[in-house]
Structures are given as structure tokens and as C-alpha cells.
Design a protein around this motif. Sequence first.
Motif, PDB file in Angstrom:
ATOM      1  N   MET A 172       0.856  -1.175   0.000  1.00 42.67           N
ATOM      2  CA  MET A 172       0.000   0.000   0.000  1.00 42.67           C
ATOM      3  C   MET A 172       0.898   1.233   0.000  1.00 42.67           C
ATOM      4  O   MET A 172       1.570   1.513   0.978  1.00 42.67           O
ATOM      5  N   HIS A 173       0.902   1.952  -1.123  1.00 40.19           N
ATOM      6  CA  HIS A 173       1.817   3.078  -1.323  1.00 40.19           C
ATOM      7  C   HIS A 173       1.278   4.379  -0.757  1.00 40.19           C
ATOM      8  O   HIS A 173       0.174   4.789  -1.087  1.00 40.19           O
ATOM      9  N   ASN A 174       2.073   5.025   0.025  1.00 42.41           N
ATOM     10  CA  ASN A 174       1.944   6.436   0.358  1.00 42.41           C
ATOM     11  C   ASN A 174       3.334   6.880   0.758  1.00 42.41           C
ATOM     12  O   ASN A 174       3.647   7.011   1.927  1.00 42.41           O
ATOM     13  N   THR A 175       4.191   7.040  -0.246  1.00 40.01           N
ATOM     14  CA  THR A 175       5.572   7.380   0.052  1.00 40.01           C
ATOM     15  C   THR A 175       6.119   8.396  -0.935  1.00 40.01           C
ATOM     16  O   THR A 175       5.838   8.323  -2.130  1.00 40.01           O
ATOM     17  N   THR A 176       6.877   9.321  -0.407  1.00 41.81           N
ATOM     18  CA  THR A 176       7.569  10.287  -1.256  1.00 41.81           C
ATOM     19  C   THR A 176       8.955   9.778  -1.622  1.00 41.81           C
ATOM     20  O   THR A 176       9.688  10.442  -2.335  1.00 41.81           O
ATOM     21  N   GLY A 177       9.329   8.610  -1.120  1.00 41.75           N
ATOM     22  CA  GLY A 177      10.621   8.010  -1.456  1.00 41.75           C
ATOM     23  C   GLY A 177      11.433   7.696  -0.222  1.00 41.75           C
ATOM     24  O   GLY A 177      10.952   7.763   0.906  1.00 41.75           O
ATOM     25  N   TYR A 178      12.683   7.341  -0.452  1.00 39.24           N
ATOM     26  CA  TYR A 178      13.608   7.043   0.645  1.00 39.24           C
ATOM     27  C   TYR A 178      14.213   8.337   1.162  1.00 39.24           C
ATOM     28  O   TYR A 178      14.398   9.301   0.420  1.00 39.24           O
TER      29      TYR A 178
END
Length: 194
Positions: A31-37
Amino acid sequence: NARGILFSEEAQKATQFIELANRYDRPLIFMHNTTGYMVGSEYERGGMIKHGSMMINAVANSEVPHISLITAASYGAGNYGMCGRAFDPRFLFTWPSAKCAVMGSEQLADVVTSVASGAAASRGTPISESDLAAMRDFAVAQVEEQSTPLFLSGLLYDDGVIDPRDTRAVLALSLSAIHTAPVEGTDSFGVFRM
């Protein structure tokens, strides 16, 4: 389930979870909710690049079926680590509020204007602030337009834009379809240098 920026600890935990899911032949739902690492010299000295790479390696070598659901943001390397389209999940769905791109519009606009002003300086040609502002506005508008679920779905990037209220039913149907064939994981992930 990523919520925001992925840090070293989260990447390590996700890597171990992916390995366990493969060992016990369990499908994975991302489940994606990411701006990245997380970026920055402090985090990089703490092993962020290594831990993020381990997570991406685990996703790339995982053999159990993957389902991806982009609920909000899915940007940059975080999209890869969370099994974005490049890693060919069995199913990929988006919510109407989702955004997916190489990076956020503001970040990309900063990169574009920085490169343009650097290139102009190296050629010795002046570039006006109004030209940079216009270039920035164009980049922001283009990324905002091309990172929407309807645009991406029109390019067959996903398997459908779903109503968030239907998420449980859609995921259940996807898992049911997955289980019409044997689910087999792997324990061959290569060498993780801890």
C-alpha cells in the motif's frame, strides 16, 4: 504499508517481511503512500542507501504474487521499493486521490530550473528570472497533470482506479484470483551485505 518517507529501519523491516512472506508462500500487498527514501548525508552515513537497496533487491527477487495499491503518493525509488509497475505486480490499483511520478512536481521543477541555470551559466548566456519562473511553472503543471490516476490509468499503468470504499472487496477478489494457482516463494535473494 509506507506512510511518508521510508527510513533505514522501515526498509530493513520491509526486507525481512518480504523474505518471510516468500519463505511461507504468502502473497504480498503493498500500500503506497511514500515520497521516497530519506535523503541527506546523515541518513546516507547511517546506511540509508544500503538498506533501501536491500528492500528493492528483496522486491525484485520475490517470487510470491504482489498486489500494489497506490493510496496517496508514490514517488521515486519509493515506488520501486513498494513494487510499482516496473516490478510487474500481479495487480496494481490506485485510489482517485493518488499521485505517481518519478518525483514530486516541486522537486522536479527545482531540478529542471537548476539544470537550466547551470547550463546557461556554463555557456555564458544569461537566463532571466522570468524565464526560470515560466520553466518552473510549466514543469509543475506537467507533472501535476501526468501524475493523476486517470492519466496513468489511460496509459494502462494500473489495473484500475478503485473507490476506496471498495478496497477490501477488490483486494479479496485479487487474492482469490491469485490462489487459483500455487503460490510459491523463494529463499534465493542473493547476498545482502548487512
